[in-house]
Scaffold this motif. Structure first.
Motif, PDB file in Angstrom:
ATOM      1  N   GLN B   2       1.807 -12.450  -5.308  1.00 16.41           N
ATOM      2  CA  GLN B   2       2.012 -11.398  -5.363  1.00 16.41           C
ATOM      3  C   GLN B   2       2.928 -10.504  -4.229  1.00 16.41           C
ATOM      4  O   GLN B   2       3.502 -11.678  -3.300  1.00 16.41           O
ATOM      5  CB  GLN B   2       0.522 -10.210  -4.946  1.00 16.41           C
ATOM      6  CG  GLN B   2      -0.256 -10.807  -5.902  1.00 16.41           C
ATOM      7  CD  GLN B   2      -1.540 -10.826  -5.685  1.00 16.41           C
ATOM      8  OE1 GLN B   2      -2.118 -10.710  -4.308  1.00 16.41           O
ATOM      9  NE2 GLN B   2      -2.852 -10.494  -6.390  1.00 16.41           N
ATOM     10  N   PRO B   6       1.737  -5.056   0.739  1.00 20.23           N
ATOM     11  CA  PRO B   6       0.916  -4.630   0.526  1.00 20.23           C
ATOM     12  C   PRO B   6       1.126  -3.298  -0.367  1.00 20.23           C
ATOM     13  O   PRO B   6       2.249  -2.033   0.250  1.00 20.23           O
ATOM     14  CB  PRO B   6      -0.032  -3.584   1.530  1.00 20.23           C
ATOM     15  CG  PRO B   6       0.776  -3.727   3.217  1.00 20.23           C
ATOM     16  CD  PRO B   6       1.744  -5.070   2.888  1.00 20.23           C
ATOM     17  N   GLN B   7       0.604  -2.782  -1.469  1.00 18.92           N
ATOM     18  CA  GLN B   7       1.190  -1.889  -2.539  1.00 18.92           C
ATOM     19  C   GLN B   7       0.781  -0.630  -1.306  1.00 18.92           C
ATOM     20  O   GLN B   7      -0.086  -0.631  -0.736  1.00 18.92           O
ATOM     21  CB  GLN B   7      -0.102  -2.311  -3.667  1.00 18.92           C
ATOM     22  CG  GLN B   7       1.221  -2.797  -4.633  1.00 18.92           C
ATOM     23  CD  GLN B   7       0.610  -4.070  -4.648  1.00 18.92           C
ATOM     24  OE1 GLN B   7      -0.634  -4.200  -4.261  1.00 18.92           O
ATOM     25  NE2 GLN B   7       1.596  -4.933  -4.998  1.00 18.92           N
ATOM     26  N   ASP B  10      -2.547   0.641  -1.754  1.00 26.73           N
ATOM     27  CA  ASP B  10      -3.730  -0.248  -1.304  1.00 26.73           C
ATOM     28  C   ASP B  10      -4.249   0.616  -0.288  1.00 26.73           C
ATOM     29  O   ASP B  10      -4.847   1.256   0.207  1.00 26.73           O
ATOM     30  CB  ASP B  10      -3.431  -0.889  -0.097  1.00 26.73           C
ATOM     31  CG  ASP B  10      -3.831  -2.313   0.276  1.00 26.73           C
ATOM     32  OD1 ASP B  10      -5.491  -2.050  -0.463  1.00 26.73           O
ATOM     33  OD2 ASP B  10      -4.055  -2.959   0.859  1.00 26.73           O
ATOM     34  N   ALA B  12      -6.858  -0.371   1.338  1.00 26.26           N
ATOM     35  CA  ALA B  12      -8.171  -1.200   2.488  1.00 26.26           C
ATOM     36  C   ALA B  12      -6.868  -0.154   4.033  1.00 26.26           C
ATOM     37  O   ALA B  12      -5.982  -0.103   3.931  1.00 26.26           O
ATOM     38  CB  ALA B  12      -7.201  -2.315   2.863  1.00 26.26           C
TER      39      ALA B  12
END
Lengths: 444, 292
Positions: B2, B6-7, B10, B12
């Motif tokens: 991946q 981070p996308q 995201d 999170a």
């Protein structure tokens, strides 16, 4: 052997510390979702004063003050697959639960479903030194169990004494104080992949939390969804999860077998996605809205629109009948249940006095599943929901949260495990130091 | 594999946001942030500001000015002293012992001190001091009521019922209306003296005064150098007996020096020397038998 005692005891002490502080979080790391509940312990004494209310199976001592669920990422077959993703998902769940609870949690008790659990039955026997069974004797008989070679890279998750026998009397739950000559015990030991445990511990540690305990997901969902007499007489709990299906068999209120099938609801979704040529998210939606396992004549006329975003009008405006959807779902569900049947047969489930089967987990919400399951697994099948605990929000009372609720019960009233008993004196490595300490205590 | 980053979608929280939230949920940290930090901050600001002596003086001056401007408002000024319940001379005395420059702010008046000073005047039994609306310092005085004239070694003075000296008097004739007492400790028993004077009302025109003898009993001094010696106890009864005798037998009108009533069972009289000689002479004169 000794290091197992040490790590498990460290976790047990941490759990005690957390209960002393009054707040602990439970974390259910599943394949499709990660659920986090924050528990506050306010003592059991409050309810004892009221007449007519019993201990309520240990539910009276705590209250759920925070609950959060997030879509799980990076977990496959109930095992952590991509650490960073899982860590972020855990962080999301913990943060939301903390926000709802308005309290900071430092200790977390986690459970996971996969990691190839294997059950072992152990037995040990000793001759008693005196005539009365003491706690030391119990520790000795537990230490006398011959541990099977469970292989490299495995770790013991649970080791619970399930039965004690004194001379010819069997079925004792607590032999202390009884008279006899020979004490034997049966123990159930559950091992899982060490890597999975280490990954989970690492993820929890990366979230600035202390791991205060690990449980196996089939075990805790059995705790939550089996009622007391089912646990007593013998029952199996089938936890139909997203990536793994957990099986746990209970007898005399002890888990005697646990296993997991590496198939679950995600495979059903994948089948739909492939069979209908739709994205996974759409397939998941269609499964939850229109899914089923028993087709009727009505289902042929019940058309489902498959919406798409490809731009191809013909492709985006397809419809399938519900019967077709059921035709895709049913073989996979049957396969899962047959696999479960095989595991139950291997465990000797048919020899139990009662053969109740309880279906729980998110997958048990498929309409018509109980009929299909009773055809494959046996006549006594019911759908189970987790029992209700104080302060649990309505949104997390469904069967998908059986293991999260079971974790609450596990956290407050854990079963006595192997490492809860003292090591026998003759194995104690620092015996001389202890003797010195005792000498000081006696003489000062 | 991946993407390492981070996308963007995201959900999170970042590690930083996560830690920040946990920090903000820590009770001690919240307490520090809410209580200790503002306290310390304001303390530090005040400390830095006040560390300069000029600023301190400035501040003190400003505070003083403000205080002064409030205290000298006309609402708080006292302009007159009004004295109630005191005669003119005592009022003058009061004005003398409480030298106040009017107008004065009521904050500068120590009413308690004024009250004590006024109450310490001998002629004043009780004094209350208060500030009345309208800028009046009201001194209400209860004067001592002089009931006796007391002659001591220091001179004449009037005393009130409780024996407190009210004021010195130049001569007996200045307060001829008051009865006179004398002797050591006489002023402590003014009430007894009053009772005796009341009993002596029938012979009031003859009584000159009362003398306390040896701090224990009274003598009634009459004109013509007569004395009535009274006992320590039941002095009034004894005096009444003497007066009754005087009425019935004209005793006091005779040539006596003293009537001694100190022992109740045995009243004694002392006759004047000349009368004694006369009596002896009469006794010694032989009675000539008249020969018929």
């Amino acid at each position: 052997m000794t290091e197992l005692y040490e790590t498990q005891r460290a976790m047990r002490n941490m759990r005690k510390a957390a209960m002393q502080r009054g707040v602990v979080a439970v974390l259910d790391v599943g394949t499709s979702k990660i659920a986090c509940l924050v528990l506050r312990f306010d003592g059991t004494d409050r309810l004892n004063e009221v007449e007519g209310i019993g201990p309520m199976a240990g539910q009276s001592g705590f209250r759920v003050i925070g609950a959060a669920t997030t879509r799980s990422r990076g977990v496959k077959f109930g095992e952590i697959h991509a650490m960073q993703e899982t860590e972020r998902a855990i962080r999301t769940a913990i943060q939301a639960a903390q926000k709802m609870a308005k309290v900071r949690v430092d200790h977390v008790i986690a459970c996971f479903g996969g990691a190839e659990p294997r059950s072992y039955g152990l037995d040990g026997a000793i001759e008693l030194e005196g005539h009365v069974v003491t706690e030391q004797d119990v520790a000795r008989v537990l230490a006398a169990c011959d541990v099977p070679d469970y292989g490299e890279g495995r770790e013991v998750l649970h080791a619970q004494p399930v039965n004690f026998a004194l001379d010819h009397r069997s079925g004792l739950s607590d032999p202390r104080g009884q008279m006899g000559q020979r004490l034997t015990t049966d123990m159930h030991m559950l091992t899982v992949d060490e890597i999975a445990v280490q990954n989970l511990a690492h993820c929890v540690k990366r979230c600035d939390l202390e791991l205060a305990g690990i449980a196996s997901s089939p075990y805790v969902s059995g705790l939550a969804s089996l009622v007391e007499d089912e646990q007593e007489l013998g029952a199996a709990c089938i936890d139909l999860g997203g990536g793994a299906t957990g099986i746990s068999i209970f007898l005399k209120k002890h888990m005697i077998y646990a296993d997991s099938v590496r198939m679950g609801g995600d495979h059903v979704t994948g089948d739909i996605s492939m069979g209908l040529q739709v994205p996974t998210a759409t397939a998941e939606r269609i499964k939850t809205f229109f899914g089923g396992v028993v087709a009727t004549g009505m289902d042929d006329r019940d058309m489902i629109e498959l919406e798409g975003e490809t731009g191809d009008w013909e492709h985006d405006r397809r419809t399938v009948s519900r019967a077709e959807l059921i035709g895709i779902m049913r073989p996979r569900v049957e396969e899962i249940l047959e696999e479960v049947r095989a595991r139950l047969d291997a465990a000797g489930f048919e020899y139990l006095p009662s053969q109740q089967i309880v279906l729980t987990g998110g997958g048990s919400q498929i309409p018509g599943l109980d009929g299909l399951a009773s055809r494959i697994l046996g006549q006594q099948v019911r759908l189970g929901r987790p029992m209700r605990v104080h302060g649990l929000p309505q949104a997390v009372t469904g069967p998908a949260f059986a293991s999260a609720v079971g974790m609450c019960l596990f956290a407050t009233h854990p079963q006595d495990e192997w490492w809860d008993f003292d090591l026998p004196v003759e194995r104690y490595p620092v015996r001389s130091i202890r003797r010195a300490v005792r000498w000081f205590k006696d003489n000062w | 594999m991946q993407p390492i980053k981070p996308q963007p979608c995201d959900p999170a929280p970042s590690r930083l946001a996560y830690r920040y939230q946990r920090l903000m949920l820590t009770p001690l940290f919240r307490l520090t942030l809410r209580v200790f930090l503002p306290f310390l901050l304001s303390l530090a600001v005040a400390g830095i500001y006040l560390s300069d002596a000029d600023r301190r003086d400035q501040l003190a001056m400003a505070v003083g000015d403000l205080r002064n401007s409030i205290q000298t408002r006309p609402e708080f000024m006292v302009n007159v002293m009004a004295i109630d319940g005191a005669s003119r001379t005592i009022a003058e005395d009061i004005r003398e012992v409480t030298p106040i420059d009017f107008p004065i702010s009521s904050f500068d008046l120590d009413l308690e001190l004024i009250q004590q000073t006024v109450a310490e005047l001998p002629a004043v039994a009780r004094a209350t001091v208060r500030i009345k609306p309208g800028g009046i310092l009201q001194v209400s005085v209860t004067e001592r009521d002089p009931v006796m004239l007391w002659r001591s070694r220091q001179g004449l003075a009037t005393v009130d019922k409780a024996g407190y000296v009210v004021r010195p008097v130049n001569s007996r004739s200045a307060r001829a209306d008051l009865p006179l007492i004398a002797g050591d400790g006489a002023e402590e028993r003014v009430d007894e003296a009053l009772a005796l004077y009341e009993a002596a009302a029938p012979i009031a025109d003859r009584v000159i005064g009362l003398v306390r003898v040896g701090k224990r009993r009274w003598d009634v001094v009459l004109d013509r150098d007569q004395r009535i010696l009274l006992p320590e106890e039941d002095a009034v009864t004894a005096l009444e007996r003497v007066i009754a005798l005087g009425h019935s037998q004209d005793m006091l009108a005779r040539d006596l020096v003293a009537v001694d009533m100190r022992i109740a069972e045995r009243p004694t009289i002392r006759i004047a020397e000349r009368a004694m000689e006369e009596w002896w002479r009469i006794r010694q004169t032989p009675v000539e038998k008249r020969e018929e």
